[in-house]
Design an enzyme around this catalytic site. Sequence first.
Site, PDB file in Angstrom:
ATOM      1  N   SER A  35      97.275  61.271   7.158  1.00  0.00           N
ATOM      2  CA  SER A  35      97.315  62.628   7.434  1.00  0.00           C
ATOM      3  C   SER A  35      98.256  62.953   8.376  1.00  0.00           C
ATOM      4  O   SER A  35      98.986  63.867   8.002  1.00  0.00           O
ATOM      5  CB  SER A  35      95.990  63.298   7.640  1.00  0.00           C
ATOM      6  OG  SER A  35      95.466  62.928   9.059  1.00  0.00           O
ATOM      7  N   GLU A  43     100.827  48.110   5.609  1.00  0.00           N
ATOM      8  CA  GLU A  43     101.351  48.707   6.790  1.00  0.00           C
ATOM      9  C   GLU A  43     101.684  47.768   7.639  1.00  0.00           C
ATOM     10  O   GLU A  43     102.734  47.860   8.491  1.00  0.00           O
ATOM     11  CB  GLU A  43     100.310  49.682   7.334  1.00  0.00           C
ATOM     12  CG  GLU A  43      99.941  50.982   6.540  1.00  0.00           C
ATOM     13  CD  GLU A  43      98.886  51.694   7.278  1.00  0.00           C
ATOM     14  OE1 GLU A  43      98.934  53.012   7.007  1.00  0.00           O
ATOM     15  OE2 GLU A  43      98.030  51.185   7.804  1.00  0.00           O
ATOM     16  N   GLY A  64     100.675  55.941  11.390  1.00  0.00           N
ATOM     17  CA  GLY A  64      99.709  56.689  11.974  1.00  0.00           C
ATOM     18  C   GLY A  64      98.882  55.421  12.740  1.00  0.00           C
ATOM     19  O   GLY A  64      99.054  54.397  12.563  1.00  0.00           O
TER      20      GLY A  64
HETATM   21  C1  A5P Z   1      95.923  54.212   6.791  1.00  0.00           C
HETATM   22  O1  A5P Z   1      95.768  52.840   6.260  1.00  0.00           O
HETATM   23  C2  A5P Z   1      95.810  54.137   8.219  1.00  0.00           C
HETATM   24  O2  A5P Z   1      96.414  52.986   9.083  1.00  0.00           O
HETATM   25  C3  A5P Z   1      96.403  55.340   9.004  1.00  0.00           C
HETATM   26  O3  A5P Z   1      97.863  55.259   9.310  1.00  0.00           O
HETATM   27  C4  A5P Z   1      95.506  55.811  10.117  1.00  0.00           C
HETATM   28  O4  A5P Z   1      94.168  55.714   9.735  1.00  0.00           O
HETATM   29  C5  A5P Z   1      95.682  57.206  10.613  1.00  0.00           C
HETATM   30  O5  A5P Z   1      95.402  58.088   9.693  1.00  0.00           O
HETATM   31  P1  A5P Z   1      95.442  59.558  10.026  1.00  0.00           P
HETATM   32  O6  A5P Z   1      96.737  59.908  10.385  1.00  0.00           O
HETATM   33  O7  A5P Z   1      94.960  60.374   8.950  1.00  0.00           O
HETATM   34  O8  A5P Z   1      94.503  59.924  11.243  1.00  0.00           O
END
Ligand code: A5P
Length: 234
Positions: free
Chosen positions: A37, A112, A91
């Site tokens: 998000s 990621e 994120g």
């Molecule tokens: C995705 O798999 C995650 O690594 C996200 O990057 C992480 O959970 C952060 O997500 P939000 O920005 O939605 O909090």
Amino acid sequence: MVDVMAEEGQRREKKNAGHRAADLVEDGAILGLGTGSTVEYFLEKLGTRIHDGLEVAGVPTSYGTQIRARQLGIPLTTLDDHPCLDLAVDGADQVDPVMHLIKGRGGALTREKCVMAAADRVLVVINSAKLSPQLDVEVPVEVIPFSAVTAARALQDLGGDPTLRCGIRKDGPVVTDNGNLILDCDFGTITDPVTLEASVERIPGVVCAGLFTGFGEKTRVVVGEKSGTRLLPL
Ligand code: A5P
């Protein structure tokens, strides 16, 4: 009960962080496009900058990001075509003072990690509550379905308490973009994240641990606050 004010504050912080990261992108950069998000706000602003003339291309870390980037007119590429990225923006679920991360609440942890490893520099975008003196939220672990039960036992042997991640709008387990399952593993307070990451990733059938301890030196964190952002390290 859902605290609407707190949720709104968190959204504003995520938006500030995502937009600031997009402002830091340089013309010509090949990017890693994270998932989640907060990244959503980054993509939104990046799309606007591209519309205004910025030239970049990005490797998406999930189908979700791939779809959103297309909608926003962000040119896409692959790690095959660009094995070295200038900057990955992503994120995190928690960040400690030496930039060790827990990631993967969105299930995109494996791609990621691949994208972060390929990048010269990393920008992590978070709301302020995710900064923590130590890592203590659940660690997502991607496992191949064949080994889910034996991997869960091995995680218990490491002191963890794993739970198979199940869908909200789907019965049964969540299947990742790679066709695997996720065990969300509670380790309590993690005193040695480097060793734990290596131990988890040595378990047969584990594809990726949501502990990211190897990228601290190339990482900066954009912390979203109510009225602006902070860049760490200072
Ligand atoms: C995705 O798999 C995650 O690594 C996200 O990057 C992480 O959970 C952060 O997500 P939000 O920005 O939605 O909090």
